[in-house]
Write a protein that holds these residues in place. Structure first.
Motif, PDB file in Angstrom:
ATOM      1  N   MET A 472       0.831  -1.199   0.000  1.00 22.02           N
ATOM      2  CA  MET A 472       0.000   0.000   0.000  1.00 22.02           C
ATOM      3  C   MET A 472       0.870   1.254   0.000  1.00 22.02           C
ATOM      4  SD  MET A 472      -3.143   0.854   2.581  1.00 22.02           S
ATOM      5  CE  MET A 472      -4.217   2.260   2.308  1.00 22.02           C
ATOM      6  N   GLN A 473       2.003   1.206   0.655  1.00 18.27           N
ATOM      7  CA  GLN A 473       2.923   2.342   0.628  1.00 18.27           C
ATOM      8  C   GLN A 473       3.407   2.589  -0.795  1.00 18.27           C
ATOM      9  OE1 GLN A 473       6.609   1.793   2.758  1.00 18.27           O
ATOM     10  NE2 GLN A 473       6.889   3.977   3.082  1.00 18.27           N
ATOM     11  N   GLY A 474       3.718   1.516  -1.549  1.00 21.07           N
ATOM     12  CA  GLY A 474       4.104   1.677  -2.944  1.00 21.07           C
ATOM     13  C   GLY A 474       2.995   2.286  -3.780  1.00 21.07           C
ATOM     14  N   GLU A 475       1.737   1.888  -3.519  1.00 20.84           N
ATOM     15  CA  GLU A 475       0.598   2.478  -4.230  1.00 20.84           C
ATOM     16  C   GLU A 475       0.488   3.977  -3.929  1.00 20.84           C
ATOM     17  OE1 GLU A 475      -4.306   2.158  -4.252  1.00 20.84           O
ATOM     18  OE2 GLU A 475      -3.098   0.695  -3.137  1.00 20.84           O
ATOM     19  N   LEU A 476       0.673   4.371  -2.669  1.00 20.83           N
ATOM     20  CA  LEU A 476       0.591   5.780  -2.300  1.00 20.83           C
ATOM     21  C   LEU A 476       1.721   6.585  -2.940  1.00 20.83           C
ATOM     22  CD1 LEU A 476      -0.364   5.523   1.494  1.00 20.83           C
ATOM     23  CD2 LEU A 476      -1.864   5.896  -0.466  1.00 20.83           C
ATOM     24  N   HIS A 477       2.897   5.980  -3.073  1.00 20.02           N
ATOM     25  CA  HIS A 477       4.006   6.679  -3.721  1.00 20.02           C
ATOM     26  C   HIS A 477       3.673   6.983  -5.183  1.00 20.02           C
ATOM     27  CE1 HIS A 477       7.279   5.222  -0.668  1.00 20.02           C
ATOM     28  NE2 HIS A 477       6.381   6.039  -0.136  1.00 20.02           N
ATOM     29  N   LYS A 478       3.016   6.058  -5.853  1.00 17.82           N
ATOM     30  CA  LYS A 478       2.630   6.297  -7.253  1.00 17.82           C
ATOM     31  C   LYS A 478       1.597   7.420  -7.336  1.00 17.82           C
ATOM     32  CE  LYS A 478       3.619   1.606  -8.866  1.00 17.82           C
ATOM     33  NZ  LYS A 478       4.283   1.163  -7.632  1.00 17.82           N
ATOM     34  N   LEU A 479       0.626   7.427  -6.441  1.00 11.28           N
ATOM     35  CA  LEU A 479      -0.383   8.486  -6.442  1.00 11.28           C
ATOM     36  C   LEU A 479       0.251   9.838  -6.102  1.00 11.28           C
ATOM     37  CD1 LEU A 479      -3.258   6.558  -4.624  1.00 11.28           C
ATOM     38  CD2 LEU A 479      -3.149   7.149  -7.046  1.00 11.28           C
ATOM     39  N   TYR A 480       1.227   9.839  -5.222  1.00 13.40           N
ATOM     40  CA  TYR A 480       1.960  11.061  -4.886  1.00 13.40           C
ATOM     41  C   TYR A 480       2.647  11.619  -6.136  1.00 13.40           C
ATOM     42  CZ  TYR A 480       5.334  14.052  -2.396  1.00 13.40           C
ATOM     43  OH  TYR A 480       6.088  15.102  -1.947  1.00 13.40           O
ATOM     44  N   GLY A 481       3.306  10.737  -6.905  1.00  9.30           N
ATOM     45  CA  GLY A 481       3.956  11.178  -8.130  1.00  9.30           C
ATOM     46  C   GLY A 481       2.970  11.696  -9.161  1.00  9.30           C
ATOM     47  N   LEU A 482       1.781  11.103  -9.242  1.00 12.05           N
ATOM     48  CA  LEU A 482       0.758  11.593 -10.167  1.00 12.05           C
ATOM     49  C   LEU A 482       0.295  12.995  -9.773  1.00 12.05           C
ATOM     50  CD1 LEU A 482      -1.374   8.336 -10.618  1.00 12.05           C
ATOM     51  CD2 LEU A 482       0.126   9.386 -12.324  1.00 12.05           C
ATOM     52  N   ASN A 483       0.167  13.251  -8.483  1.00 11.83           N
ATOM     53  CA  ASN A 483      -0.209  14.601  -8.040  1.00 11.83           C
ATOM     54  C   ASN A 483       0.848  15.628  -8.440  1.00 11.83           C
ATOM     55  OD1 ASN A 483      -2.677  13.964  -6.882  1.00 11.83           O
ATOM     56  ND2 ASN A 483      -1.807  13.518  -4.889  1.00 11.83           N
ATOM     57  N   ARG A 484       2.093  15.236  -8.373  1.00 17.03           N
ATOM     58  CA  ARG A 484       3.166  16.154  -8.737  1.00 17.03           C
ATOM     59  C   ARG A 484       3.081  16.540 -10.215  1.00 17.03           C
ATOM     60  NH1 ARG A 484       8.420  13.706  -6.966  1.00 17.03           N
ATOM     61  NH2 ARG A 484       7.860  12.186  -8.557  1.00 17.03           N
ATOM     62  N   VAL A 485       2.597  15.610 -11.050  1.00 15.19           N
ATOM     63  CA  VAL A 485       2.543  15.872 -12.483  1.00 15.19           C
ATOM     64  C   VAL A 485       1.238  16.539 -12.892  1.00 15.19           C
ATOM     65  CG1 VAL A 485       2.549  14.772 -14.760  1.00 15.19           C
ATOM     66  CG2 VAL A 485       4.113  13.966 -12.983  1.00 15.19           C
ATOM     67  N   PHE A 486       0.100  16.110 -12.310  1.00  8.57           N
ATOM     68  CA  PHE A 486      -1.198  16.488 -12.862  1.00  8.57           C
ATOM     69  C   PHE A 486      -1.945  17.559 -12.062  1.00  8.57           C
ATOM     70  CE2 PHE A 486      -0.441  12.273 -14.681  1.00  8.57           C
ATOM     71  CZ  PHE A 486      -0.711  12.528 -16.015  1.00  8.57           C
ATOM     72  N   LEU A 487      -1.529  17.886 -10.839  1.00 10.08           N
ATOM     73  CA  LEU A 487      -2.200  18.969 -10.122  1.00 10.08           C
ATOM     74  C   LEU A 487      -1.891  20.310 -10.785  1.00 10.08           C
ATOM     75  CD1 LEU A 487      -1.809  18.094  -6.322  1.00 10.08           C
ATOM     76  CD2 LEU A 487      -3.751  17.677  -7.835  1.00 10.08           C
TER      77      LEU A 487
END
Length: 684
Positions: A472-487
């Motif tokens: 789950m930590q790995g999943e959250l890291h991917k979502l964190y990276g998506l926020n950095r790109v798409f926010l």
């Protein structure tokens, strides 16, 4: 190596393009589709045995009954629920422990934080990401619930994290292991050179993607207009059988199967296989989308100088899939192990023993026998009901001699003991012993012994929870990276988060769930122990301790119930001085009150004596006035009246003094009551 007519020019425009299909001719797209489909078929065939084994485990979990005609047609066919119990017990513990309340993501503060900015950033990110998972991506919690149950049976599933252009938000979808086909040589999901996600899409969904530009225009192609093929994958057939449904004839509502392949291919003919995502239709192999699997040219690592200057060393690709693991495969395989595999052979053996015992009991209870020729009974099958008598042409003695019951054995005690042994060891493997499923081990078992046994029994679950927490930590890291790109830059989101908050490393983002605590009782015990320690040891944040205790109790609206506005802790030395001062003041008040009471008593006694003396003087004055015959006698009466007047005047003074003392006592009593209600009020 691909033989393309027009190799791709990999520049910044190509990297940012939503679809590269328009840069290839029809022949090149056909070649790419053929290569991708061939690789998919090879990968799918390489895991056929694994798929068959896990389908059998799923049948055991859902207690599917297969056709059975031995030892006779319609014999006993019980599916014992060992895998079912193990999966349900794990799921009942895992789901509420991993997704608890409205907080899913927690930001850690790593290193010193003198200004408090790191803590504030962590709070903003945790609030925003928790909101994204629970409220923006509404299916996330439901899919996590379903994924935990599936994980316990199959042993492996995946989460696919990406930004959905249609929804304009991050999405983290559950992908079952049967729907993600990995290359045979893959050592991990991240390093797999080819992985294919099977995705069913309805025609409206395909049309939407075409109009958005993410799919190339295939709406007029013959294969798309034609009715879908009636072919079903084996996994779909088995799923339909377990659910008791049958697919209808193909029509316009039938979904098309698209394959999204994350693969390394050399489309620019430079000798390096770049990471791409290629989407094609399963039956025709028609390619509908090609995009790069990295974000910019900054992700490309090249040789800085020398004869190989400029050549690609490595491309740091974006990974979309996160693997969730139940129990790692001991032989190092990429697919892990669930209860369906671990308990499958034992469950099959238990099924066989149960059915043998039932068949033996059926045979002993309902077995027939042999009829001799001496029994004169009409032909046909005879059945006897209660209170029913059959007429025969034979005597009772002839019947007794001519009817021979079939000799049968009672159900074997040895088989029953073996059945108990297998169930016992199956429960040990699954961690579903009597105490773990809520059964009472005995009336005389000490509480501490029971608690220790449960804790030891939960060790297997603790290890699994740690693996799920890590995934789950790995999943959250991917979502964190998506926020950095798409926010959007400059925009403020829920919790006060901005795009700038996601510019750092994602390592400080972790799940809120504690992998070391696997039950509500353990949470409450820990919170209670911390609360007791905070009451006796200085230095604790008591507001935070109280909030954690209320959360462990499962209390809602904690901020309203306990706003946490407690005064700051008092210096012990100052507190001791205040206590001494209050004690001295209380002693003075007690002494003053005692003196006032004593003085009041003296005044009351003096008034009593004066009242008695007044009565005496009044009696003497009346007697002297009645007997007065001379001037001397009248002078004596005047003296008595003068003395009486003095005593009455003194009595009036005493009444006034007593009244003032009583009023002062009443005022002081009220003041003391007010002091008890407001200890910090000043005293006179």
């Amino acid at each position: 190596m691909l033989n393309l007519v027009e190799p791709l020019t990999l520049n910044d425009a190509a990297i940012k393009s939503p679809n590269l299909c328009d840069r290839f001719g029809d022949q090149d797209l056909t070649t790419i589709g053929t290569v991708c489909k061939t690789g998919y078929l090879h990968d799918d065939a390489s895991r056929a045995s694994w798929l068959k084994r896990n389908e059998a485990g799923m049948d055991l979990a859902l207690q599917m009954q297969k056709e059975k005609n031995f030892p006779w047609p319609n014999c006993s066919n019980v599916a014992f629920p060992l895998v079912t119990i193990a999966a349900m017990q794990f799921h009942a513990r895992a789901y509420p422990a991993i997704v608890s309340g409205k907080d899913v993501v927690k930001g850690l503060v790593i290193g010193p934080d003198p200004t408090g900015e790191l803590s504030a950033r962590a709070e903003r990110v945790s609030t925003h990401m928790s909101y994204q998972l629970l409220y923006e991506d509404k299916p996330w919690e439901e899919q996590t619930d379903k994924g935990l149950l599936n994980l316990s049976i199959v042993g492996t599933n995946f989460k696919k994290s990406y930004n959905d252009a249609g929804k304009r938000q991050n999405v983290s979808d559950l992908v079952l292991a049967k729907d993600l086909i990995l290359n045979y040589w893959s050592k991990s999901v991240e390093s797999s050179p080819r992985k294919t996600h099977r995705i069913p899409l309805f025609r409206n969904e395909v049309r939407e993607r075409v109009l958005r530009g993410t799919f190339r225009d295939i709406l007029e192609e013959a294969w798309y207009k034609a009715a879908p093929a009636a072919k079903q994958p084996t996994t779909t057939i088995n799923t339909d059988r377990r659910q008791g449904v049958t697919p209808p004839q193909p029509d316009d509502a039938t979904a098309l199967i698209f394959l999204e392949q994350h693969v390394d291919l050399d489309l620019d003919d430079d000798g390096y296989n770049e990471p791409y995502i290629i989407t094609f239709e399963e039956t025709s192999g028609c390619v509908v989308r090609i995009v790069t699997r990295f974000d910019s040219s900054d992700d490309i690592e090249r040789v800085p100088g020398g004869k190989n200057a400029g050549k690609i060393i490595r491309i740091h690709s974006r990974e979309y899939f996160t693997k969730y693991s139940f129990i790692p495969s001991p032989d190092g395989g990429i697919y892990d192990i669930g209860f369906g595999v671990f308990l499958g052979p034992l469950n099959e053996s238990v099924n066989s023993l149960v059915n043998m015992l039932l068949d033996a009991g059926t045979m002993q209870t309902t077995a027939g026998g042999f009829l001799g020729r001496g029994a004169k009974i009409r032909g046909g099958v005879y059945t006897v009901a209660p209170f029913e008598w059959k007429r025969v042409d034979s005597t009772g003695d002839d019947l007794r001699k001519s009817i021979f019951p079939l000799p049968t054995n009672a159900p074997s005690d040895v088989l029953f003991q073996l059945l108990s042994l297998l169930i016992n060891y199956t429960n040990r493997v699954a961690g579903t012993t009597d105490m773990m499923v809520g059964e009472n081990p005995g009336q005389n078992t000490p509480a501490e012994t029971s608690r220790t046994m449960v804790e030891m029994g939960q060790k297997i679950y603790t290890a699994i929870f740690k693996r799920i927490w890590r995934s789950m930590q790995g999943e959250l890291h991917k979502l964190y990276g998506l926020n950095r790109v798409f926010l959007q830059a400059g925009k403020t989101y829920v919790g006060g988060a901005t795009r700038d908050d996601y510019m750092g490393s994602p390592d400080f983002v972790v799940p809120v769930a504690d992998p070391n605590i696997t039950s509500d009782v353990a949470k409450l015990q820990q919170a209670t122990a911390i609360k007791v320690a905070a009451q006796t040891t200085p230095g604790y944040d008591r507001d935070e301790v109280e909030k954690r205790y209320l959360k462990a109790l499962g209390v809602d609206s904690i901020d309203k119930i306990f706003p946490g506005k407690a005064p700051p802790p008092v210096d012990p030395k100052l507190q001791i001085a205040q206590v001494k001062e209050q004690g001295a003041m209380q002693r003075q008040q007690i002494e003053l009150q005692a003196r006032m009471q004593e003085f009041t008593i003296e005044l009351l006694e003096e008034r009593r004596l004066n009242n008695a003396k007044i009565l005496e003087l009044m009696a003497r004055s009346e007697e002297a006035s009645a007997n007065a015959q001379s001037e001397a006698a009248y002078a004596q009466v005047a003296l008595i009246n003068a003395e009486l007047s003095g005593v009455k005047e003194r009595n009036t003074q005493l009444n006034s003094e007593i009244s003032h003392l009583l009023k002062a006592t009443e005022i002081r009593s009220r003041h003391q009551i007010a002091m008890k209600k407001e200890p910090n009020a000043s005293t006179d």
